[in-house]
Enzyme design. Structure first.
Site, PDB file in Angstrom:
ATOM      1  N   GLY A 107      37.459  43.124  48.618  1.00  0.00           N
ATOM      2  CA  GLY A 107      38.130  44.281  48.038  1.00  0.00           C
ATOM      3  C   GLY A 107      38.862  43.894  46.774  1.00  0.00           C
ATOM      4  O   GLY A 107      39.220  42.734  46.558  1.00  0.00           O
ATOM      5  N   CYS A 108      39.073  44.892  45.936  1.00  0.00           N
ATOM      6  CA  CYS A 108      39.789  44.679  44.677  1.00  0.00           C
ATOM      7  C   CYS A 108      40.687  45.876  44.449  1.00  0.00           C
ATOM      8  O   CYS A 108      40.200  47.009  44.326  1.00  0.00           O
ATOM      9  CB  CYS A 108      38.811  44.491  43.519  1.00  0.00           C
ATOM     10  SG  CYS A 108      39.608  44.145  41.932  1.00  0.00           S
ATOM     11  N   GLY A 109      41.994  45.661  44.420  1.00  0.00           N
ATOM     12  CA  GLY A 109      42.947  46.738  44.242  1.00  0.00           C
ATOM     13  C   GLY A 109      43.575  46.709  42.871  1.00  0.00           C
ATOM     14  O   GLY A 109      43.168  45.960  41.969  1.00  0.00           O
ATOM     15  N   ASP A 144      53.506  53.613  49.965  1.00  0.00           N
ATOM     16  CA  ASP A 144      52.167  53.826  49.396  1.00  0.00           C
ATOM     17  C   ASP A 144      51.167  54.176  50.499  1.00  0.00           C
ATOM     18  O   ASP A 144      50.138  53.523  50.649  1.00  0.00           O
ATOM     19  CB  ASP A 144      51.721  52.575  48.637  1.00  0.00           C
ATOM     20  CG  ASP A 144      50.516  52.854  47.734  1.00  0.00           C
ATOM     21  OD1 ASP A 144      50.251  54.039  47.467  1.00  0.00           O
ATOM     22  OD2 ASP A 144      49.843  51.899  47.315  1.00  0.00           O
ATOM     23  N   PHE A 201      46.569  45.712  42.167  1.00  0.00           N
ATOM     24  CA  PHE A 201      47.509  44.613  41.964  1.00  0.00           C
ATOM     25  C   PHE A 201      46.967  43.283  42.460  1.00  0.00           C
ATOM     26  O   PHE A 201      47.719  42.338  42.641  1.00  0.00           O
ATOM     27  CB  PHE A 201      48.830  44.918  42.677  1.00  0.00           C
ATOM     28  CG  PHE A 201      49.408  46.244  42.298  1.00  0.00           C
ATOM     29  CD1 PHE A 201      49.878  46.472  41.016  1.00  0.00           C
ATOM     30  CD2 PHE A 201      49.471  47.269  43.211  1.00  0.00           C
ATOM     31  CE1 PHE A 201      50.401  47.693  40.663  1.00  0.00           C
ATOM     32  CE2 PHE A 201      49.994  48.498  42.866  1.00  0.00           C
ATOM     33  CZ  PHE A 201      50.461  48.714  41.586  1.00  0.00           C
ATOM     34  N   GLY A 202      45.688  43.169  42.701  1.00  0.00           N
ATOM     35  CA  GLY A 202      45.143  41.900  43.142  1.00  0.00           C
ATOM     36  C   GLY A 202      43.805  42.073  43.831  1.00  0.00           C
ATOM     37  O   GLY A 202      43.267  43.180  43.937  1.00  0.00           O
ATOM     38  N   ARG A 203      43.289  40.968  44.300  1.00  0.00           N
ATOM     39  CA  ARG A 203      42.010  40.953  44.999  1.00  0.00           C
ATOM     40  C   ARG A 203      42.222  40.500  46.435  1.00  0.00           C
ATOM     41  O   ARG A 203      43.155  39.769  46.731  1.00  0.00           O
ATOM     42  CB  ARG A 203      41.028  40.016  44.285  1.00  0.00           C
ATOM     43  CG  ARG A 203      40.736  40.417  42.853  1.00  0.00           C
ATOM     44  CD  ARG A 203      39.826  39.403  42.183  1.00  0.00           C
ATOM     45  NE  ARG A 203      39.525  39.779  40.802  1.00  0.00           N
ATOM     46  CZ  ARG A 203      38.778  39.058  39.975  1.00  0.00           C
ATOM     47  NH1 ARG A 203      38.260  37.906  40.393  1.00  0.00           N
ATOM     48  NH2 ARG A 203      38.548  39.477  38.741  1.00  0.00           N
ATOM     49  N   VAL A 204      41.299  40.937  47.294  1.00  0.00           N
ATOM     50  CA  VAL A 204      41.375  40.601  48.712  1.00  0.00           C
ATOM     51  C   VAL A 204      40.106  39.838  49.077  1.00  0.00           C
ATOM     52  O   VAL A 204      38.991  40.283  48.784  1.00  0.00           O
ATOM     53  CB  VAL A 204      41.524  41.859  49.588  1.00  0.00           C
ATOM     54  CG1 VAL A 204      41.627  41.473  51.055  1.00  0.00           C
ATOM     55  CG2 VAL A 204      42.744  42.665  49.167  1.00  0.00           C
ATOM     56  N   LYS A 237      45.182  38.167  50.372  1.00  0.00           N
ATOM     57  CA  LYS A 237      45.471  38.981  49.196  1.00  0.00           C
ATOM     58  C   LYS A 237      46.013  38.071  48.101  1.00  0.00           C
ATOM     59  O   LYS A 237      47.052  37.442  48.258  1.00  0.00           O
ATOM     60  CB  LYS A 237      46.482  40.073  49.541  1.00  0.00           C
ATOM     61  CG  LYS A 237      46.704  41.061  48.415  1.00  0.00           C
ATOM     62  CD  LYS A 237      47.529  42.251  48.878  1.00  0.00           C
ATOM     63  CE  LYS A 237      47.652  43.288  47.776  1.00  0.00           C
ATOM     64  NZ  LYS A 237      48.388  44.487  48.215  1.00  0.00           N
TER      65      LYS A 237
END
EC number: 2.7.11.25
Length: 690
Positions: free
Chosen positions: A87-89, A208, A91-94, A109
C-alpha cells in the site's frame, strides 16, 4: 611537611563527595573546597592520574512499582524483514514484513525523515515523540483495533511495526464488490463503534476515520488503523513535503475544517460519512464537489451530507444522530451502540430471510408461513417452479435469524440454499390432489436494483394452506388439468383433501385454468406447424403403406382372438398418429403433473381399473385429434396436388420453349461454318432466355 602531604592524599582518594557537604571539622572540612577544585582540574587535564569520581546510584525500585510503559520498554526489539509493498498512502508506504523469530506477519509503515540541516533537528524531535507515542499505543489491545508492535529506525526513514490484517480495507472491498447491503453495513458499523468506544475511553482520538483506514479480515472482523499516532505522522511528513489532503476532506467534520477546536465528536461525524460511503460506494459530497470545493462547502453549509434513499428508517435516523452540525448534539459511541440500527431490534419479531416448518401430511395444513416473493411479471409461477418434487411425507425448511447468521456464513449467500423448496417423498404420490401455483406480482418499482444474493428481502410470504376448492369426499378435476382420478382407488384416499395454494389477486382455480389452456394452446400450435412440415410425398407414401399393411383380415373382425399372428403390423411406437397422440398426452400431463413418477404410477393404477372408465376418459381426446388430423391431411393433400400440377405445367412450358428456340436456331444458321454454328447452338441451349 610529610604529614601534610599524606593527609591531602588520603582526602583525595578516600573521601566521598557526599562528605564535603556535611560541614564536618578536621582536615577534610578545611580543605573541602580546595580538594574538590583540585580533583576536578585533574580529571579535566590530560594527565589522567586519578579516576572519575564515583556517582552515587539511584535507589532501587521494585518491578511492580514501574509504570506499564517502563515495563514494556524492557521487551527486546523485534527482529524483522521487509517484503513487498502492499500500500501507498499520503504520508508513507506500507510493506509486508515478517518477524524472523516467531514467523508472524507484520505490516511495516515507512515514514520518511527530513535530512537537510534546516529541519533535521525538528524532524528528530518529531521522531522521538512518535516513538514515545507508539510505545504507549503498544499497550492497547482490542479485537477491533490494529495493534502497534514497535518502531525501528533506518537511514532517512522511521518504520512503524503494526499488526497485519489480510483482507484489505473497506474502500478496496467497495471497489471489488460495489456498495454493501444494509446487513453488512450494520455488522461493520457495530464493530467500528466498539473499537472507537475503546479508543475514546483511553483518551485517544482517531482523527481520520474513513473506509481506507478500516481493515477487514477474512472472517468479516474489522479493525481500526492509523489512530493516535496519525497526527505525529502528519507533522513529520509535512516537514518532508509529503503532506496531501487528497480524499480526506470528504470525511472531515465542519469544526475540523474551520479549526475551531474539536473533540471525540469529530470521529462520530466521520463514522456517519463512512456509513454513506459503504451504502453508496463513494464518499459523501464526492459527486458534487472536488477536494478543495468540498472543504469550502462542508465548512460553510448548514446541511448534512445527502442520505441515501434506499436505506431503512432506522439507518437514516442513525445517520442523523451522527451528522449533526453542532458537535455537542452528536451522540457518543456508547450511545450509538444502543441504537436500533445497531442492535437490530426491529428484526427480532420476524424471520430474517426465510421461514419454514417440519410437518407430516396430516397436520401440515394447520401450519402457515408468509414469505413475500418478488418476481418479474412475465415469469409466472407454475408447477415446474417446485422443481417437480411432489411427495408430501415431510416438508423441510429452515428459519434463519440475523443473530444466528452473523459470522457463520456470508449474508450474500443465504438465499442460495436447497431449503427454499419443499422436498417430498416419491412414494407418497397423491391422486385427487393438485398443486396450484401463482405469484403475487409487484410493480417494477418494487424490485428495482434488487439482487436476491446481496439484498435479501425480509418479508417473502409463502402460504401452504388447504385448498378451498377441494373437499374430503372427492376432488373434481377438469379435463384440461390432465389428471385421471380413479373411482375405486383405496391406496391414496386419505390424501384427497390435501392441496397447496399460492394465492394471488384472482382465484387460484382461474389462474390454473388459464395457465393450462395457454400451455395446451401453444403446444397445439407448435405441433400443427411440425405436422405441416412433415407432410411430404415420402411421408404420404409411408403413411399409405402403413394403412395398407395394418388393415386387419375379415376373420379378425368378429373376435380379437382370431386375428392371425403372421400379419406384419407396425409397432405402436412407429405409427405417426399414435406417436403424435402419445406426445400430446405426455406434454399435457407434464404441464400439470408434478413429476415423472406421476406417469408411471398412474399407468400402474389404471391397469387394475375398469376398461370402460378408461375408454370414456380417452375417447374425447382420440376423436378430437382424429378429426384434427383428418382435416389437416385433406388440406395438405389438396395443396400438394395443386402445387404438383403447377410444377408439371411450368416444366412442360419450359421444355416447349427450349425446343422452339433450338428449332429456330437450326433453320436460321448458314451451312458454311458447321463448327461455329455448333458452338452458337450450344451457347443458346445453355442460356435459353437470350
Amino acid at each position: 611537611m610529610q604529614d601534610f602531604i599524606g593527609s591531602v592524599r588520603r582526602s583525595l582518594v578516600f573521601k566521598q563527595s557526599g562528605d564535603f557537604d556535611t560541614g564536618a571539622a578536621g582536615v577534610g572540612s578545611g580543605f573541602g573546597g580546595f580538594v574538590e577544585k583540585l580533583g576536578s582540574s585533574i580529571r579535566k587535564s590530560s594527565i589522567g592520574i586519578f579516576s572519575k569520581a564515583h556517582v552515587p546510584a539511584l535507589p532501587s525500585i521494585s518491578k511492580a512499582e514501574l509504570p506499564a510503559k517502563a515495563r514494556k520498554d524492557d521487551t527486546p526489539p523485534i527482529r524483522w524483514r521487509k517484503g513487498e509493498m502492499i500500500g501507498c498512502g499520503a504520508f508513507g508506504r506500507v510493506y509486508m514484513g515478517m518477524n524472523v523469530d516467531s514467523g508472524e506477519l507484520l505490516a511495516i509503515k515507512e515514514v520518511s525523515i527530513a535530512m537537510n540541516g534546516a529541519s533535521r533537528e525538528r524532524a528528530q524531535a518529531h521522531v522521538r515523540e512518535l516513538e514515545e507515542e507508539v510505545n504507549l499505543l503498544k499497550n492497547l489491545s482490542h479485537p477491533n483495533i490494529v495493534r502497534y508492535l514497535g518502531t525501528a529506525r533506518e537511514a532517512g526513514s522511521l518504520n512503524i511495526l503494526l499488526e497485519f490484517v489480510p483482507g484489505g480495507s473497506i474502500s478496496s472491498l467497495l471497489g471489488k464488490f460495489g456498495s454493501f447491503p444494509e446487513s453488512v453495513i450494520r455488522m461493520y458499523t457495530k464493530q467500528l463503534l466498539l473499537g472507537l468506544e475503546y479508543l475514546h475511553k483511553n483518551g485517544i482520538m482517531h482523527r481520520d476515520i474513513k473506509g481506507a483506514n478500516i481493515l477487514v479480515d477474512n472472517k468479516g472482523c474489522i479493525k481500526l488503523a492509523d489512530f493516535g499516532a496519525s497526527k505525529k505522522v502528519v507533522e513529520l511528513a509535512t516537514m518532508t513535503g509529503a503532506k496531501s489532503m487528497k480524499g480526506t476532506p470528504y470525511w472531515m467534520a465542519p469544526e475540523v475544517i474551520l479549526q475551531t477546536g474539536h473533540s471525540f465528536s469529530a470521529d462520530i461525524w466521520s463514522v456517519g460519512c463512512t456509513i454513506i460511503e459503504m451504502a453508496t460506494g463513494k464518499p459523501p459530497w464526492s459527486q458534487q464537489y472536488q477536494e478543495v470545493a468540498a472543504l469550502f462547502h462542508i465548512g460553510t453549509t448548514k446541511s448534512h451530507p445527502p442520505i441515501p434513499e434506499h436505506l431503512s428508517a432506522e439507518s437514516k435516523d442513525f445517520l442523523l444522530k451522527c451528522l449533526q452540525k453542532e458537535p455537542h448534539l452528536r451522540h457518543s459511541a456508547s450511545n450509538l451502540l444502543q441504537h436500533p440500527f445497531v442492535t437490530a431490534e426491529h428484526q427480532e419479531a420476524r424471520p430474517f430471510l426465510r421461514s419454514s416448518f417440519m410437518g407430516n401430511p396430516e397436520n401440515m395444513a394447520a401450519q402457515r408461513m408468509d414469505v413475500r416473493t418478488s418476481i418479474i411479471p412475465d415469469m409466472r409461477a407454475s408447477c415446474n417452479g417446485l422443481k417437480d418434487v411432489c411427495g408430501v411425507s415431510a416438508v423441510r425448511c429452515s428459519t434463519v435469524y440475523p443473530e444466528n447468521s452473523l459470522g457463520k456464513e456470508s449474508l450474500w449467500k443465504l438465499g442460495n440454499s436447497d431449503d427454499d423448496m419443499c422436498q417430498m417423498d416419491n412414494d407418497d404420490f397423491m391422486f385427487g390432489a393438485s398443486v396450484k401455483c401463482s405469484s403475487d406480482l409487484h410493480s417494477p418499482a418494487n424490485y428495482k436494483s434488487f439482487n436476491p444474493m446481496c439484498e435479501p428481502d425480509n418479508d417473502w410470504p409463502c402460504k401452504f394452506d388447504e385448498s378451498p376448492e377441494l373437499t374430503k369426499s372427492q376432488a373434481n378435476l377438469h379435463y384440461d388439468q390432465a389428471t385421471i382420478k380413479p373411482t375405486n382407488n383405496p391406496i391414496m384416499s386419505y390424501k384427497e383433501d390435501l392441496a397447496f395454494t399460492f394465492p394471488s389477486g384472482q382465484s387460484a382455480a382461474e389462474d390454473d385454468d388459464e395457465l393450462t389452456e395457454s400451455k395446451i394452446r401453444a403446444f397445439l400450435d407448435e405441433k400443427a406447424m411440425d405436422l405441416k412440415k412433415l407432410q411430404t410425398p415420402l411421408y404420404e407414401g409411408f403413411y399409405n403403406s402403413l394403412n395398407v399393411s395394418s388393415t386387419p383380415s375379415p376373420v379378425g373382425t368378429g373376435n380379437k382372438e382370431n386375428v392371425p399372428s403372421n400379419i406384419n403390423l407396425p409397432p405402436k411406437s412407429r405409427s405417426p398418429k399414435r406417436m403424435l397422440s402419445r406426445r400430446l398426452s405426455t406434454a399435457i400431463e407434464g404441464a400439470c403433473a408434478p413429476s415423472p413418477v406421476t406417469h408411471s404410477k398412474r399407468i400402474s393404477n389404471i391397469g387394475g381399473l375398469n376398461g370402460e372408465a378408461i375408454q370414456e376418459a380417452q375417447l374425447p381426446r382420440h376423436n378430437e385429434w382424429k378429426d384434427l388430423l383428418g382435416s389437416q391431411r385433406e388440406a395438405v393433400n389438396s395443396s400438394f396436388s395443386e402445387r404438383q400440377r403447377r410444377w408439371k405445367e411450368e416444366l412442360d412450358e419450359e421444355l416447349q420453349r427450349k425446343r422452339e428456340i433450338m428449332r429456330q436456331a437450326v433453320n436460321l444458321s448458314p451451312p458454311k461454318d458447321p463448327i461455329l454454328n455448333r458452338c452458337r447452338s450450344k451457347s443458346r441451349f445453355a442460356s435459353p432466355g437470350r
